[in-house]
Design an enzyme around this catalytic site. Sequence first.
Site, mmCIF file in Angstrom:
data_model
loop_
_atom_site.group_PDB
_atom_site.id
_atom_site.type_symbol
_atom_site.label_atom_id
_atom_site.label_comp_id
_atom_site.label_asym_id
_atom_site.label_seq_id
_atom_site.Cartn_x
_atom_site.Cartn_y
_atom_site.Cartn_z
ATOM 1 N N ARG A 88 -9.146 8.181 -0.539
ATOM 2 C CA ARG A 88 -10.100 8.825 0.434
ATOM 3 C C ARG A 88 -11.033 9.978 0.047
ATOM 4 N NH1 ARG A 88 -8.946 6.615 6.005
ATOM 5 N NH2 ARG A 88 -10.548 8.166 6.564
ATOM 6 N N GLU B 171 -11.118 -9.172 3.257
ATOM 7 C CA GLU B 171 -9.738 -8.908 3.859
ATOM 8 C C GLU B 171 -10.030 -8.631 5.469
ATOM 9 O OE1 GLU B 171 -7.364 -6.062 2.046
ATOM 10 O OE2 GLU B 171 -6.338 -5.623 3.974
ATOM 11 N N ASN C 127 0.970 -1.209 -0.151
ATOM 12 C CA ASN C 127 0.104 0.083 -0.056
ATOM 13 C C ASN C 127 0.779 1.229 -0.082
ATOM 14 O OD1 ASN C 127 -1.461 2.427 1.095
ATOM 15 N ND2 ASN C 127 -3.132 0.936 1.695
ATOM 16 N N ARG D 122 4.089 18.948 1.264
ATOM 17 C CA ARG D 122 4.728 20.195 0.916
ATOM 18 C C ARG D 122 3.904 20.458 -0.493
ATOM 19 N NH1 ARG D 122 9.781 21.713 2.916
ATOM 20 N NH2 ARG D 122 9.558 21.279 5.168
ATOM 21 N N ARG E 244 -6.991 12.780 1.408
ATOM 22 C CA ARG E 244 -5.780 13.315 2.474
ATOM 23 C C ARG E 244 -4.279 12.581 1.730
ATOM 24 N NH1 ARG E 244 -7.330 10.158 7.819
ATOM 25 N NH2 ARG E 244 -9.126 11.325 7.499
ATOM 26 N N HIS E 245 -4.363 11.607 1.133
ATOM 27 C CA HIS E 245 -3.149 11.221 0.404
ATOM 28 C C HIS E 245 -3.233 10.826 -0.927
ATOM 29 C CE1 HIS E 245 -4.955 7.408 1.788
ATOM 30 N NE2 HIS E 245 -4.668 7.376 2.856
ATOM 31 N N GLY F 182 1.324 -1.298 4.226
ATOM 32 C CA GLY F 182 1.503 0.011 3.888
ATOM 33 C C GLY F 182 2.369 0.974 4.767
ATOM 34 N N HIS F 183 1.892 1.327 5.773
ATOM 35 C CA HIS F 183 2.448 2.499 6.528
ATOM 36 C C HIS F 183 3.775 1.763 7.283
ATOM 37 C CE1 HIS F 183 3.105 4.717 10.391
ATOM 38 N NE2 HIS F 183 2.586 5.824 9.678
ATOM 39 N N ASP G 125 -0.050 4.448 0.049
ATOM 40 C CA ASP G 125 -0.915 5.694 0.420
ATOM 41 C C ASP G 125 0.230 6.823 0.911
ATOM 42 O OD1 ASP G 125 -3.084 4.478 -0.406
ATOM 43 O OD2 ASP G 125 -3.816 4.354 1.518
ATOM 44 N N HIS G 126 1.152 6.246 1.846
ATOM 45 C CA HIS G 126 1.681 7.341 2.658
ATOM 46 C C HIS G 126 3.030 7.783 1.915
ATOM 47 C CE1 HIS G 126 -1.140 6.945 5.791
ATOM 48 N NE2 HIS G 126 -0.983 5.538 5.736
ATOM 49 N N HIS H 160 -5.461 3.863 -1.501
ATOM 50 C CA HIS H 160 -7.002 3.960 -0.860
ATOM 51 C C HIS H 160 -7.290 5.597 -1.337
ATOM 52 C CE1 HIS H 160 -9.549 4.443 2.961
ATOM 53 N NE2 HIS H 160 -10.213 4.598 1.918
ATOM 54 N N GLU I 155 -8.862 0.980 -3.036
ATOM 55 C CA GLU I 155 -9.382 0.859 -1.665
ATOM 56 C C GLU I 155 -10.483 1.986 -1.699
ATOM 57 O OE1 GLU I 155 -7.366 0.681 2.101
ATOM 58 O OE2 GLU I 155 -6.409 -1.381 1.579
ATOM 59 N N HIS J 227 -3.494 -4.479 7.927
ATOM 60 C CA HIS J 227 -3.602 -3.308 8.600
ATOM 61 C C HIS J 227 -2.670 -3.379 10.059
ATOM 62 C CE1 HIS J 227 -5.139 0.363 10.539
ATOM 63 N NE2 HIS J 227 -5.786 0.477 9.459
ATOM 64 N N GLY J 228 -1.781 -2.687 10.116
ATOM 65 C CA GLY J 228 -0.691 -2.445 11.032
ATOM 66 C C GLY J 228 0.557 -3.603 11.035
ATOM 67 N N THR K 186 -6.920 6.487 10.486
ATOM 68 C CA THR K 186 -6.612 5.341 9.661
ATOM 69 C C THR K 186 -8.131 4.668 9.432
ATOM 70 O OG1 THR K 186 -5.352 3.481 8.870
ATOM 71 C CG2 THR K 186 -5.578 3.861 11.327
ATOM 72 N N THR K 187 -8.108 3.403 8.923
ATOM 73 C CA THR K 187 -9.363 2.764 8.702
ATOM 74 C C THR K 187 -9.617 1.941 10.229
ATOM 75 O OG1 THR K 187 -8.871 2.369 6.380
ATOM 76 C CG2 THR K 187 -10.760 1.389 7.451
HETATM 77 N N1 PXP Z 1 -5.979 -2.855 4.341
HETATM 78 C C1 PXP Z 1 -6.798 -2.209 4.391
HETATM 79 C C2 PXP Z 1 -8.058 -2.563 3.962
HETATM 80 C C3 PXP Z 1 -6.463 -0.841 4.786
HETATM 81 O O1 PXP Z 1 -7.532 -0.065 4.825
HETATM 82 C C4 PXP Z 1 -5.232 -0.394 4.924
HETATM 83 C C5 PXP Z 1 -4.731 0.934 5.420
HETATM 84 O O2 PXP Z 1 -5.089 1.699 4.218
HETATM 85 C C6 PXP Z 1 -4.215 -1.564 5.030
HETATM 86 C C7 PXP Z 1 -4.725 -2.888 4.547
HETATM 87 C C8 PXP Z 1 -2.721 -1.156 5.244
HETATM 88 O O3 PXP Z 1 -2.814 -1.147 6.679
HETATM 89 P P1 PXP Z 1 -1.149 -0.305 7.095
HETATM 90 O O4 PXP Z 1 -0.853 0.967 6.408
HETATM 91 O O5 PXP Z 1 -1.272 -0.332 8.498
HETATM 92 O O6 PXP Z 1 -0.264 -1.369 6.635
#
Ligand code: PXP
Length: 253
Positions: free
Chosen positions: A52, A158, A14, A25, A56-57, A218-219, A16-17, A50, A77, A196-197, A107-108
Site C-alpha cells: 500500500r 479478479e 494473502n 511492535r 501500513r503492512h 488473506g485476513h 499482508d496481515h 499488497h 497488489e 475479499h472477505g 481495506t480495499t
Molecule cells: N483480493 C484483493 C484484490 C484484495 O485487495 C484483498 C485484500 O487485500 C484480497 C483479495 C483478500 O481479502 P481478504 O484479506 O479479506 O481475504
Amino acid sequence: MTASHPRKLRLGVNIDHVATIRNARGGVHPSPLTAALQAEAAGADGITAHLREDRRHIQDEDMAAIKAGISVPLNFELAATSEMIAMALSVRPNAACIVPEKREEVTTEGGLAVIGHESRLADQLAPLKEAGIKLSLFIEANQADIDAAVSIGADIIELHTGRYCHDIAGRDSELVRLQNAARHAAAVGVECHAGHGLDYDTVSQIAAIPTIEELNIGHFLIGESVFCGLPEAIKKMRNLMETARRELQAEAV
Ligand code: PXP
C-alpha cells in the site's frame, strides 16, 4: 466452459496481515516471508501481498524478500500510481493486481473504476505487460467492467467478493451477479479470479463457480491461524474449495 468441465481452482494466500501484526511492535516478528514459505509448504498455489502507498503492512523489502524466497507465483497488489508500478517492475512478480486505494479505508473497498479511464490505465499499465508481468484488475462483478478490463489488455480479472461475504441479506443476488460475471469472463477469454472477505462459511459457493480459477484469501486465514496454525487453516480452506469443485463435477456426470 460448462459445469461439466470446471477449471482447476488455485488458492492464493494473502500474507499482508502477518506484516500488520509485526508492524504493531515495529520488530521483525512475525515474518511475512516465513508465513509465505509456510503457506507454500501447506499447499498454497500462490502468494499475494499488497504494497500500500502508506506501507501500513507490507514494506518494500518484504516484497523483494518474498519474491526471492518463494517458488510459487507472486501476485503483487498495487494501486495504479507511478511509484507502485516502478516497484512492481523492480520486483517482477508473476502478476500485478491493480486495486483502488484510498488512504482512509480499512481495506480495499469496491472494485477499480476502469470505465471512463481506459486510455489512462492502458498507458500507465503498459510497462507491466511489456515486462511480461500478467495484468490483473480487481473489479466489481459486472459485464461492462469486464469488457473495459479486456479492452485495456487485462490478462486476469479478479471479482470483488466483499459484498457477497458481508451483505447477508443480499447474498443470493450477489452470488448470481458473481456467477454471471464469471461466465462472461470465460466467454470473452479472460482468466477469472475472486477474493475479499472469504472465510470457511462463504468459500464453498464461490469455489463452486466453475470458471473461477483462483481465490485470493488473506485476513480470515491469518486470523484463524492464531487458533490452529497457518498450515491447518490453509488445509481446511483447500479442502472446502476442493469439495465444492468435486460436487460440481459429480453434478455434471
Ligand atoms: N483480493 C484483493 C484484490 C484484495 O485487495 C484483498 C485484500 O487485500 C484480497 C483479495 C483478500 O481479502 P481478504 O484479506 O479479506 O481475504
